[in-house]
Design a protein around this motif. Structure first.
Motif, PDB file in Angstrom:
ATOM      1  N   GLU A  13       0.806  -1.226   0.000  1.00  0.00           N
ATOM      2  CA  GLU A  13       0.000   0.000   0.000  1.00  0.00           C
ATOM      3  C   GLU A  13       0.840   1.279   0.000  1.00  0.00           C
ATOM      4  O   GLU A  13       0.322   2.370  -0.181  1.00  0.00           O
ATOM      5  CB  GLU A  13      -0.978   0.013   1.180  1.00  0.00           C
ATOM      6  N   LYS A  14       2.147   1.164   0.166  1.00  0.00           N
ATOM      7  CA  LYS A  14       3.023   2.346   0.204  1.00  0.00           C
ATOM      8  C   LYS A  14       3.952   2.464  -1.006  1.00  0.00           C
ATOM      9  O   LYS A  14       4.667   3.449  -1.145  1.00  0.00           O
ATOM     10  CB  LYS A  14       3.877   2.338   1.481  1.00  0.00           C
ATOM     11  N   VAL A  15       3.943   1.463  -1.891  1.00  0.00           N
ATOM     12  CA  VAL A  15       4.884   1.432  -3.015  1.00  0.00           C
ATOM     13  C   VAL A  15       4.771   2.678  -3.892  1.00  0.00           C
ATOM     14  O   VAL A  15       5.775   3.200  -4.370  1.00  0.00           O
ATOM     15  CB  VAL A  15       4.695   0.142  -3.843  1.00  0.00           C
ATOM     16  N   LYS A  16       3.579   3.199  -4.084  1.00  0.00           N
ATOM     17  CA  LYS A  16       3.386   4.342  -4.978  1.00  0.00           C
ATOM     18  C   LYS A  16       3.518   5.698  -4.275  1.00  0.00           C
ATOM     19  O   LYS A  16       3.408   6.741  -4.911  1.00  0.00           O
ATOM     20  CB  LYS A  16       2.018   4.249  -5.644  1.00  0.00           C
ATOM     21  N   GLU A  17       3.771   5.698  -2.980  1.00  0.00           N
ATOM     22  CA  GLU A  17       3.904   6.942  -2.218  1.00  0.00           C
ATOM     23  C   GLU A  17       5.278   7.591  -2.455  1.00  0.00           C
ATOM     24  O   GLU A  17       6.290   6.897  -2.437  1.00  0.00           O
ATOM     25  CB  GLU A  17       3.732   6.678  -0.724  1.00  0.00           C
ATOM     26  N   PRO A  18       5.349   8.910  -2.622  1.00  0.00           N
ATOM     27  CA  PRO A  18       6.632   9.600  -2.834  1.00  0.00           C
ATOM     28  C   PRO A  18       7.334   9.923  -1.508  1.00  0.00           C
ATOM     29  O   PRO A  18       7.665  11.075  -1.215  1.00  0.00           O
ATOM     30  CB  PRO A  18       6.213  10.872  -3.567  1.00  0.00           C
ATOM     31  N   ILE A  19       7.582   8.914  -0.715  1.00  0.00           N
ATOM     32  CA  ILE A  19       8.114   9.115   0.641  1.00  0.00           C
ATOM     33  C   ILE A  19       9.522   9.706   0.616  1.00  0.00           C
ATOM     34  O   ILE A  19       9.820  10.639   1.359  1.00  0.00           O
ATOM     35  CB  ILE A  19       8.057   7.791   1.440  1.00  0.00           C
ATOM     36  N   LEU A  20      10.401   9.195  -0.246  1.00  0.00           N
ATOM     37  CA  LEU A  20      11.759   9.746  -0.289  1.00  0.00           C
ATOM     38  C   LEU A  20      11.763  11.180  -0.805  1.00  0.00           C
ATOM     39  O   LEU A  20      12.587  11.994  -0.382  1.00  0.00           O
ATOM     40  CB  LEU A  20      12.681   8.860  -1.124  1.00  0.00           C
ATOM     41  N   CYS A  21      10.855  11.510  -1.680  1.00  0.00           N
ATOM     42  CA  CYS A  21      10.719  12.894  -2.144  1.00  0.00           C
ATOM     43  C   CYS A  21      10.364  13.804  -0.970  1.00  0.00           C
ATOM     44  O   CYS A  21      10.927  14.890  -0.819  1.00  0.00           O
ATOM     45  CB  CYS A  21       9.649  12.969  -3.228  1.00  0.00           C
ATOM     46  N   MET A  22       9.430  13.347  -0.124  1.00  0.00           N
ATOM     47  CA  MET A  22       9.051  14.133   1.054  1.00  0.00           C
ATOM     48  C   MET A  22      10.220  14.282   2.022  1.00  0.00           C
ATOM     49  O   MET A  22      10.388  15.334   2.643  1.00  0.00           O
ATOM     50  CB  MET A  22       7.838  13.507   1.748  1.00  0.00           C
ATOM     51  N   VAL A  23      11.040  13.239   2.149  1.00  0.00           N
ATOM     52  CA  VAL A  23      12.223  13.313   3.014  1.00  0.00           C
ATOM     53  C   VAL A  23      13.159  14.412   2.512  1.00  0.00           C
ATOM     54  O   VAL A  23      13.637  15.243   3.282  1.00  0.00           O
ATOM     55  CB  VAL A  23      12.957  11.949   3.084  1.00  0.00           C
ATOM     56  N   CYS A  24      13.401  14.427   1.199  1.00  0.00           N
ATOM     57  CA  CYS A  24      14.299  15.434   0.618  1.00  0.00           C
ATOM     58  C   CYS A  24      13.774  16.850   0.818  1.00  0.00           C
ATOM     59  O   CYS A  24      14.549  17.782   1.037  1.00  0.00           O
ATOM     60  CB  CYS A  24      14.502  15.168  -0.868  1.00  0.00           C
ATOM     61  N   LYS A  25      12.471  17.022   0.742  1.00  0.00           N
ATOM     62  CA  LYS A  25      11.871  18.353   0.867  1.00  0.00           C
ATOM     63  C   LYS A  25      11.781  18.825   2.317  1.00  0.00           C
ATOM     64  O   LYS A  25      11.849  20.026   2.570  1.00  0.00           O
ATOM     65  CB  LYS A  25      10.476  18.362   0.250  1.00  0.00           C
ATOM     66  N   ASN A  26      11.609  17.889   3.255  1.00  0.00           N
ATOM     67  CA  ASN A  26      11.308  18.274   4.637  1.00  0.00           C
ATOM     68  C   ASN A  26      12.465  18.148   5.625  1.00  0.00           C
ATOM     69  O   ASN A  26      12.352  18.612   6.754  1.00  0.00           O
ATOM     70  CB  ASN A  26      10.115  17.466   5.143  1.00  0.00           C
ATOM     71  N   PHE A  27      13.545  17.497   5.208  1.00  0.00           N
ATOM     72  CA  PHE A  27      14.667  17.290   6.125  1.00  0.00           C
ATOM     73  C   PHE A  27      15.959  17.691   5.424  1.00  0.00           C
ATOM     74  O   PHE A  27      16.091  17.557   4.212  1.00  0.00           O
ATOM     75  CB  PHE A  27      14.737  15.830   6.574  1.00  0.00           C
ATOM     76  N   ASP A  28      16.918  18.174   6.197  1.00  0.00           N
ATOM     77  CA  ASP A  28      18.198  18.607   5.642  1.00  0.00           C
ATOM     78  C   ASP A  28      19.140  17.408   5.533  1.00  0.00           C
ATOM     79  O   ASP A  28      20.141  17.313   6.242  1.00  0.00           O
ATOM     80  CB  ASP A  28      18.788  19.707   6.520  1.00  0.00           C
ATOM     81  N   VAL A  29      18.762  16.459   4.665  1.00  0.00           N
ATOM     82  CA  VAL A  29      19.583  15.278   4.407  1.00  0.00           C
ATOM     83  C   VAL A  29      19.644  15.046   2.904  1.00  0.00           C
ATOM     84  O   VAL A  29      18.735  15.428   2.163  1.00  0.00           O
ATOM     85  CB  VAL A  29      19.033  14.004   5.098  1.00  0.00           C
ATOM     86  N   SER A  30      20.722  14.426   2.466  1.00  0.00           N
ATOM     87  CA  SER A  30      20.843  13.989   1.076  1.00  0.00           C
ATOM     88  C   SER A  30      20.492  12.514   1.034  1.00  0.00           C
ATOM     89  O   SER A  30      20.915  11.746   1.901  1.00  0.00           O
ATOM     90  CB  SER A  30      22.268  14.176   0.569  1.00  0.00           C
TER      91      SER A  30
END
Length: 80
Positions: A13-30
């Motif tokens: 149910e999470k395969v299509k979610e842009p979770i890593l995109c949200m990580v890049c936008k919301n946290f100061d990590v590469s």
């Protein structure tokens, strides 16, 4: 900076979610995706997170809260 290698296991149910995109936008990590195997049923990614320890921990917690299983690689330990 700190570098952590993780394996992320996405449920169907999470395969299509842009979770890593949200990580890049919301946290100061590469985020560096090293390997990925994604099907319609599951996703398994090996990623590297680079940044300050506190930001990495926040990003990991966020990923887990989204329903993705996070496993450290190479004996790395992170706190929850």
């Amino acid at each position: 900076m700190n570098l952590v290698r993780l394996q992320l296991i996405y449920p169907e149910e999470k395969v299509k979610e842009p979770i890593l995109c949200m990580v890049c936008k919301n946290f100061d990590v590469s985020v560096n995706i090293r390997t990925a195997k994604v099907t319609k049923d599951t996703g398994m990614l090996t990623v590297e997170l680079d940044g300050e320890a506190e930001e990495i921990e926040r990003a990991i917690k966020f990923i887990q809260e989204q329903g993705v299983m996070v496993e450290p690689l190479e004996g790395q330990i992170f706190s929850e």
